[in-house]
Design an enzyme around this catalytic site. Sequence first.
Site, short mmCIF file in Angstrom:
data_model
loop_
_atom_site.label_atom_id
_atom_site.label_comp_id
_atom_site.label_asym_id
_atom_site.label_seq_id
_atom_site.Cartn_x
_atom_site.Cartn_y
_atom_site.Cartn_z
N LYS A 64 0.82 -1.23 0.00
CA LYS A 64 0.00 0.00 0.00
C LYS A 64 0.85 1.27 0.00
O LYS A 64 0.41 2.31 -0.48
CB LYS A 64 -0.97 0.00 1.18
CG LYS A 64 -2.07 -1.03 1.05
CD LYS A 64 -3.09 -0.93 2.16
CE LYS A 64 -4.07 -2.07 2.06
NZ LYS A 64 -5.13 -2.01 3.07
N ALA A 127 -2.04 1.64 15.55
CA ALA A 127 -1.59 2.86 14.87
C ALA A 127 -0.78 2.51 13.62
O ALA A 127 0.22 3.16 13.31
CB ALA A 127 -0.77 3.72 15.83
N ALA A 130 -3.75 0.77 8.53
CA ALA A 130 -5.22 0.72 8.55
C ALA A 130 -5.75 1.78 9.51
O ALA A 130 -6.72 2.49 9.20
CB ALA A 130 -5.67 -0.67 8.98
N SER A 154 4.09 6.80 20.57
CA SER A 154 4.59 7.81 19.62
C SER A 154 3.97 7.61 18.23
O SER A 154 3.75 8.59 17.51
CB SER A 154 6.11 7.74 19.55
OG SER A 154 6.49 6.44 19.17
N ILE A 218 -11.61 -5.01 12.43
CA ILE A 218 -11.39 -5.09 10.98
C ILE A 218 -10.90 -6.48 10.56
O ILE A 218 -10.87 -6.79 9.39
CB ILE A 218 -10.46 -3.97 10.43
CG1 ILE A 218 -9.01 -4.19 10.83
CG2 ILE A 218 -10.94 -2.60 10.86
CD1 ILE A 218 -8.05 -3.35 9.98
P1 ATR Z 1 -1.41 -2.34 8.90
O1 ATR Z 1 -0.79 -1.54 7.79
O2 ATR Z 1 -2.13 -3.57 8.39
O3 ATR Z 1 -2.26 -1.52 9.81
P2 ATR Z 1 1.03 -2.25 10.41
O4 ATR Z 1 1.33 -0.96 9.80
O5 ATR Z 1 2.09 -3.28 10.48
O6 ATR Z 1 -0.22 -2.96 9.73
O7 ATR Z 1 0.45 -1.93 11.89
C1 ATR Z 1 0.27 -2.89 12.80
C2 ATR Z 1 -0.39 -2.31 14.07
O8 ATR Z 1 -0.68 -3.43 14.88
C3 ATR Z 1 0.49 -1.39 14.90
O9 ATR Z 1 -0.33 -0.50 15.64
C4 ATR Z 1 1.17 -2.38 15.86
O10 ATR Z 1 1.60 -1.82 17.09
P3 ATR Z 1 2.99 -0.99 17.22
O11 ATR Z 1 2.75 0.32 16.51
O12 ATR Z 1 3.20 -0.79 18.66
O13 ATR Z 1 4.03 -1.83 16.55
C5 ATR Z 1 0.02 -3.31 16.12
N1 ATR Z 1 0.42 -4.65 16.56
C6 ATR Z 1 0.85 -5.66 15.76
N2 ATR Z 1 1.10 -6.76 16.52
C7 ATR Z 1 0.81 -6.42 17.81
C8 ATR Z 1 0.84 -7.13 19.06
N3 ATR Z 1 1.20 -8.39 19.12
N4 ATR Z 1 0.44 -6.45 20.17
C9 ATR Z 1 0.05 -5.17 20.10
N5 ATR Z 1 -0.01 -4.46 18.96
C10 ATR Z 1 0.36 -5.07 17.82
#
Ligand code: ATR
Length: 281
Positions: A64, A127, A130, A154, A218
């Site tokens: 994306k 964050a 999506a 952050s 989602i």
């Molecule tokens: P996408 O583009 O599909 O939204 P991404 O950009 O990789 O995927 O974002 C993943 C999100 O899921 C982030 O908010 C991530 O948290 P961090 O910003 O702290 O990394 C969150 N996430 C993924 N795995 C997680 C986990 N096991 N526990 C908590 N948050 C998680």
Amino acid sequence: MELGLIGYPIQHSKSPWIHQQFLKQAGLSGEYILYEIHPDQFVEEIKQLKQLSLDGFNVTVPYKQKIIPYLDEIDDHAQTIGAVNTVVCRNGKWHGYNTDGLGLVTALKVRYPHLFEGNKSALILGAGGASRGIYYALIKEKLNRVSIANRTKSKAESIMNINSQDRRGEVFTYQEAECHLASFDLIIQTTSVGMYPNNSEKIINLTHIQPDTVVSDIVYQPFWTSLLREAHQKGAQVHHGHEMLLYQGKLAFEYWTNKKINANEILPKFLTLLQSENNKG
Ligand code: ATR
């Protein structure tokens, strides 16, 4: 119409089924092809894709953001979010859009219109990409509070900073968010936590949720995520992830064809399809 999807891995995508239904409803003939591109071959395959006579295609994980340098034009909304999920091909030029956030908001409006009639508050969990799209779609609505909770605060701050003049909410850790749940009307889960095969995972506990809160996830595989199960047990309203998939597809299809689609008409059939697959699994 020549349509398709790029991403990796995408064999289990439901988008071909969805767009076949839309083509039928619009009275158009055409196909929607899966172009699974391995990350090592992205540059070469994108160049080849540009040679094809496609009318448009969707972009999913992990491309994306990576697709942006290959576009001839990007609309303001997608530019602000920094992610594109829909490309319209016109006279050999690629135009990028993002329908993810508006797709979710449109789906929510159909089912829970009261959430968008003023004075309501939303909490976004996560964050990532999506979350960004959903945040920007939500702050365009009549909500008086849109907050974000994330493991890394952050990242949530940086989402709010891009549109800081319109900031209407707080940034929380998940622990803090758990204590504030009762003050939100809508909670949207945007991470991959709880997605198949990790069905038992849950991003937060809903101990303090109010019974009339709407909880939207989602994630659509499984249909009932652990979060939605807990929400249902607490008497909250649940909003399943397949509706966002359907509505982001509807908006993409409308960009490609300029035809209006009634996604609601397809919803029961889509639900039956997903549930029959769930039962087989
Ligand atoms: P996408 O583009 O599909 O939204 P991404 O950009 O990789 O995927 O974002 C993943 C999100 O899921 C982030 O908010 C991530 O948290 P961090 O910003 O702290 O990394 C969150 N996430 C993924 N795995 C997680 C986990 N096991 N526990 C908590 N948050 C998680």
